[in-house]
Design a protein around this motif. Structure first.
Motif, PDB file in Angstrom:
ATOM      1  N   CYS A  83       0.821  -1.215   0.000  1.00  0.00           N
ATOM      2  CA  CYS A  83       0.000   0.000   0.000  1.00  0.00           C
ATOM      3  C   CYS A  83       0.850   1.258   0.000  1.00  0.00           C
ATOM      4  N   LEU A  84       1.947   1.249   0.756  1.00  0.00           N
ATOM      5  CA  LEU A  84       2.781   2.451   0.832  1.00  0.00           C
ATOM      6  C   LEU A  84       3.493   2.710  -0.499  1.00  0.00           C
ATOM      7  N   GLU A  85       3.909   1.651  -1.173  1.00  0.00           N
ATOM      8  CA  GLU A  85       4.488   1.842  -2.508  1.00  0.00           C
ATOM      9  C   GLU A  85       3.445   2.402  -3.472  1.00  0.00           C
ATOM     10  N   ALA A  86       2.201   1.925  -3.336  1.00  0.00           N
ATOM     11  CA  ALA A  86       1.126   2.452  -4.185  1.00  0.00           C
ATOM     12  C   ALA A  86       0.873   3.926  -3.889  1.00  0.00           C
ATOM     13  N   CYS A  87       0.985   4.319  -2.619  1.00  0.00           N
ATOM     14  CA  CYS A  87       0.813   5.731  -2.254  1.00  0.00           C
ATOM     15  C   CYS A  87       1.849   6.602  -2.957  1.00  0.00           C
ATOM     16  N   MET A  88       3.108   6.173  -2.916  1.00  0.00           N
ATOM     17  CA  MET A  88       4.161   6.975  -3.539  1.00  0.00           C
ATOM     18  C   MET A  88       4.005   7.012  -5.052  1.00  0.00           C
ATOM     19  N   GLN A  89       3.586   5.903  -5.638  1.00  0.00           N
ATOM     20  CA  GLN A  89       3.350   5.899  -7.085  1.00  0.00           C
ATOM     21  C   GLN A  89       2.217   6.847  -7.434  1.00  0.00           C
ATOM     22  N   GLY A  90       1.162   6.849  -6.624  1.00  0.00           N
ATOM     23  CA  GLY A  90       0.039   7.745  -6.872  1.00  0.00           C
ATOM     24  C   GLY A  90       0.430   9.202  -6.710  1.00  0.00           C
ATOM     25  N   LEU A  91       1.279   9.489  -5.716  1.00  0.00           N
ATOM     26  CA  LEU A  91       1.747  10.861  -5.527  1.00  0.00           C
ATOM     27  C   LEU A  91       2.576  11.309  -6.729  1.00  0.00           C
ATOM     28  N   GLY A  92       3.418  10.394  -7.228  1.00  0.00           N
ATOM     29  CA  GLY A  92       4.186  10.703  -8.433  1.00  0.00           C
ATOM     30  C   GLY A  92       3.290  10.952  -9.629  1.00  0.00           C
ATOM     31  N   ASP A  93       2.251  10.132  -9.815  1.00  0.00           N
ATOM     32  CA  ASP A  93       1.300  10.337 -10.908  1.00  0.00           C
ATOM     33  C   ASP A  93       0.625  11.702 -10.788  1.00  0.00           C
ATOM     34  N   HIS A  94       0.297  12.058  -9.559  1.00  0.00           N
ATOM     35  CA  HIS A  94      -0.443  13.298  -9.326  1.00  0.00           C
ATOM     36  C   HIS A  94       0.361  14.520  -9.770  1.00  0.00           C
ATOM     37  N   VAL A  95       1.625  14.591  -9.364  1.00  0.00           N
ATOM     38  CA  VAL A  95       2.411  15.793  -9.659  1.00  0.00           C
ATOM     39  C   VAL A  95       2.847  15.857 -11.122  1.00  0.00           C
ATOM     40  N   LEU A  96       2.756  14.743 -11.846  1.00  0.00           N
ATOM     41  CA  LEU A  96       3.135  14.752 -13.263  1.00  0.00           C
ATOM     42  C   LEU A  96       1.962  15.083 -14.175  1.00  0.00           C
ATOM     43  N   GLN A  97       0.764  15.200 -13.590  1.00  0.00           N
ATOM     44  CA  GLN A  97      -0.410  15.534 -14.400  1.00  0.00           C
ATOM     45  C   GLN A  97      -0.358  16.987 -14.833  1.00  0.00           C
ATOM     46  N   SER A  98      -0.738  17.232 -16.050  1.00  0.00           N
ATOM     47  CA  SER A  98      -0.876  18.618 -16.520  1.00  0.00           C
ATOM     48  C   SER A  98      -2.233  19.153 -16.078  1.00  0.00           C
ATOM     49  N   GLY A  99      -2.402  20.449 -16.126  1.00  0.00           N
ATOM     50  CA  GLY A  99      -3.659  21.047 -15.713  1.00  0.00           C
ATOM     51  C   GLY A  99      -3.643  21.394 -14.234  1.00  0.00           C
ATOM     52  N   SER A 100      -4.795  21.809 -13.731  1.00  0.00           N
ATOM     53  CA  SER A 100      -4.881  22.278 -12.344  1.00  0.00           C
ATOM     54  C   SER A 100      -4.809  21.101 -11.370  1.00  0.00           C
ATOM     55  N   ARG A 101      -4.053  21.321 -10.295  1.00  0.00           N
ATOM     56  CA  ARG A 101      -3.959  20.326  -9.224  1.00  0.00           C
ATOM     57  C   ARG A 101      -4.182  21.059  -7.905  1.00  0.00           C
ATOM     58  N   ARG A 102      -5.019  20.487  -7.054  1.00  0.00           N
ATOM     59  CA  ARG A 102      -5.320  21.163  -5.788  1.00  0.00           C
ATOM     60  C   ARG A 102      -4.365  20.742  -4.679  1.00  0.00           C
ATOM     61  N   LEU A 103      -3.791  19.555  -4.772  1.00  0.00           N
ATOM     62  CA  LEU A 103      -2.967  19.035  -3.678  1.00  0.00           C
ATOM     63  C   LEU A 103      -1.743  19.918  -3.448  1.00  0.00           C
ATOM     64  N   ARG A 104      -1.603  20.371  -2.213  1.00  0.00           N
ATOM     65  CA  ARG A 104      -0.452  21.206  -1.852  1.00  0.00           C
ATOM     66  C   ARG A 104       0.384  20.579  -0.749  1.00  0.00           C
ATOM     67  N   LEU A 105      -0.214  19.724   0.061  1.00  0.00           N
ATOM     68  CA  LEU A 105       0.492  19.135   1.197  1.00  0.00           C
ATOM     69  C   LEU A 105       0.214  17.647   1.287  1.00  0.00           C
ATOM     70  N   ALA A 106       1.292  16.837   1.335  1.00  0.00           N
ATOM     71  CA  ALA A 106       1.170  15.395   1.558  1.00  0.00           C
ATOM     72  C   ALA A 106       1.919  15.059   2.844  1.00  0.00           C
ATOM     73  N   ASP A 107       1.190  14.750   3.895  1.00  0.00           N
ATOM     74  CA  ASP A 107       1.783  14.420   5.196  1.00  0.00           C
ATOM     75  C   ASP A 107       1.886  12.909   5.301  1.00  0.00           C
ATOM     76  N   LEU A 108       3.120  12.399   5.209  1.00  0.00           N
ATOM     77  CA  LEU A 108       3.338  10.953   5.242  1.00  0.00           C
ATOM     78  C   LEU A 108       3.816  10.477   6.603  1.00  0.00           C
ATOM     79  N   THR A 109       3.714  11.312   7.623  1.00  0.00           N
ATOM     80  CA  THR A 109       4.168  10.944   8.972  1.00  0.00           C
ATOM     81  C   THR A 109       3.072  10.180   9.710  1.00  0.00           C
ATOM     82  N   GLY A 110       3.440   9.620  10.856  1.00  0.00           N
ATOM     83  CA  GLY A 110       2.443   9.023  11.749  1.00  0.00           C
ATOM     84  C   GLY A 110       2.247   7.529  11.624  1.00  0.00           C
ATOM     85  N   ILE A 111       2.977   6.855  10.706  1.00  0.00           N
ATOM     86  CA  ILE A 111       2.889   5.393  10.618  1.00  0.00           C
ATOM     87  C   ILE A 111       3.652   4.797  11.794  1.00  0.00           C
ATOM     88  N   ARG A 112       3.052   3.831  12.478  1.00  0.00           N
ATOM     89  CA  ARG A 112       3.673   3.190  13.643  1.00  0.00           C
ATOM     90  C   ARG A 112       4.257   1.843  13.245  1.00  0.00           C
TER      91      ARG A 112
END
Length: 510
Positions: A83-112
């Motif tokens: 799941c965590l690898e999928a999260c990072m892949q999705g974050l990479g996909d998100h920032v490579l998209q053209s057009g408007s993107r709303r995401l400004r902050l990705a907080d990946l802390t707090g995993i125990r």
């Protein structure tokens, strides 16, 4: 318990192709539900797609995985690699998209990180692995053609060793505009040189750093510590851990007059500038007679204090018992000191001062003997907030342990006890403190009988809520577990270098 909304989210993510094709028509406020449902069911394709299309300004991993009214289960201890690898892949996909993107902050802390992984696949990605994954993702994105749009700030807990140092430095110091900008909130360093440590911390946005752990195989002396605190600066730091011998005088430094330590005084002044600092761990440092110099200037009361094996003397104990920190302490480790034998009045005064706040007390290898059990029982009785008590390595008989366990039953919030192997289980004349080999050579059958009696005493007193155990080789440490191979190589190399230096010195003598 699950809400109907969450059940519906699970049903959708159970069909990955349908889920991915439906994301454009899903209401924005349902994305958090879809994310947690896909994480719970380990539907990595959906997890990646959900984050790739994330329509909100913030993505906070721990908040999304924690309990909610729609799904009460807490998934923050699911350090699931898939799941965590999928999260990072999705974050990479998100920032490579053209057009408007709303995401400004990705907080990946707090995993125990826990010993028993509960995710279905059982494949763990620890803090070092998550650091490596984030660094590689950042480096990969830096190599991609730049896409117009604002960068995403990524909050992370970093664990840096020599094995991932270069990738982390590249991620923190991109050659040009980077779609992901890493901001470190918690930093752990191991197997680094002092120069590497200074470099990577300087790049990790130290102004935002809240927790710094420099451990094990980072060879620091007092000069390095002063340089680190003075040059890098950590205005928001709340927790500081330093490695063994971190306050030793540098080899080339002229010895100070008796009773003076200008380097330590300078370090203490730098610490006093950190107005958020409430946790200090400096185990295995030589601090005899120096605790007032180190802790006296601090502006904020400490909640966590680890002074294990620091060779404290009576003056140190007297300062601790009477200082402002005593009435605020929640976690205290004074292992490796003969407290009850050498400093009984000051030690028990310290316990009385801390009684209303103390939650965790560790007194391992403190020479607590049968003759001290009465004093220990009385000393612990005011500690009504105590939740954990660890006293491995003390020469106590089964009879003495039974008396202590009776006292434990009177502590209403106590939930965890780590007790020593009774000395009855060892050959007569066993020396304390024990090394690991000696500690492991005991009569297992006799221990099992005594341990069963102690657990029965807890049950008869209605205290089945207290978990008592004897972890001979220490508690589970996920960070050491994850990097044990690299640490082993580092130690072998250090041993090899020491032998080479010794041989060189012998040749010079000849």
């Amino acid at each position: 318990m699950k809400s109907l909304r969450f059940i519906a989210a699970e049903a959708l993510v159970s069909h990955p192709l349908l889920a991915r094709n439906s994301l454009d028509s899903v209401a924005y406020n349902l994305y958090p539900l879809l994310f947690k449902a896909s994480y719970l069911l380990e539907q990595a394709e959906v997890t990646r797609a959900v984050l790739g299309c994330w329509p909100l300004e913030e993505f906070r991993l721990a908040l999304l995985l924690g309990p909610s009214t729609d799904h009460l289960e807490d998934l923050r201890d699911w350090a699931c690699r898939t799941c965590l690898e999928a999260c990072m892949q999705g974050l990479g996909d998100h920032v490579l998209q053209s057009g408007s993107r709303r995401l400004r902050l990705a907080d990946l802390t707090g995993i125990r990180d826990v010993q028993e992984q509960r995710c279905p696949c059982g494949r763990v990605l620890g803090r070092w692995g998550r650091t490596q994954l984030l660094a590689r993702t950042c480096c990969k994105l830096q190599a991609q053609p730049c896409v117009a749009g604002h960068p995403v700030e990524v909050l992370a807990d970093l664990f840096v060793t020599n094995g991932n140092f270069e990738a982390v430095v590249q991620a923190l110091q991109p050659a040009g505009p980077a779609p992901l900008q890493v901001c470190c909130l918690s930093f752990r360093a191991d197997s680094l040189s002092p120069g590497q440590l200074l470099l990577v911390l300087g790049l990790a946005k130290p102004a935002a750093l809240r927790k710094l752990e420099v451990v094990h195989n980072v060879r620091l002396h007092a000069g390095h510590v002063l340089q680190l605190l003075a040059q890098v600066g950590f205005p928001q730091l709340s927790s500081l851990t330093l490695p063994t011998k971190a306050f030793d005088v540098p080899p080339a430094c002229t010895p100070a007059p008796e009773g003076q330590d200008p380097l330590l005084a300078s370090i203490a002044w730098e610490l006093s500038r950190m107005t958020q600092l409430t946790e200090i761990s400096v185990a295995f440092s030589s601090l005899t007679g120096k605790i007032r110099t180190l802790l006296g200037p601090l502006r904020t009361p400490l909640r966590v204090l680890d002074l294990a094996n620091c060779a404290l003397n009576h003056a140190d104990m007297a300062f601790l018992a009477d200082c402002t920190h005593a009435t605020h302490l929640e976690v205290l480790d004074l292992s490796g000191h003969s407290l009850v034998h050498l400093y009984p009045s000051t030690f028990f005064r310290l316990l009385r001062q801390a009684a209303q706040t103390l939650r965790v007390l560790t007194l391992e290898d403190c020479s607590i003997a049968d003759s001290h059990v009465g004093m220990m029982s009385l000393g612990l009785s005011p500690c009504t907030q105590l939740q954990e008590f660890k006293f491995l390595g003390n020469p106590l008989s089964a009879h003495a342990l039974r008396r202590l366990f009776a006292a434990f039953c009177e502590l209403p919030k106590l939930r965890r006890v780590e007790f020593p192997v009774p000395k009855d289980c060892y050959p007569e004349g066993m020396a304390y403190p024990q090394d690991e080999l000696a500690a492991s050579k005991f009569d297992q059958e006799k221990y099992n009988v005594i341990a069963e009696e102690l657990h029965l005493a807890l049950l008869q007193a209605g205290r089945e809520d207290i978990q008592a155990s004897t972890p001979l080789f220490g508690s589970f440490d996920p960070d050491i577990q994850e990097t044990s191979n690299e640490l082993g190589v580092f130690l072998l190399q250090a041993f090899k270098n020491a032998l080479e230096n010794f041989s060189r010195a012998l040749r010079q003598i000849e």
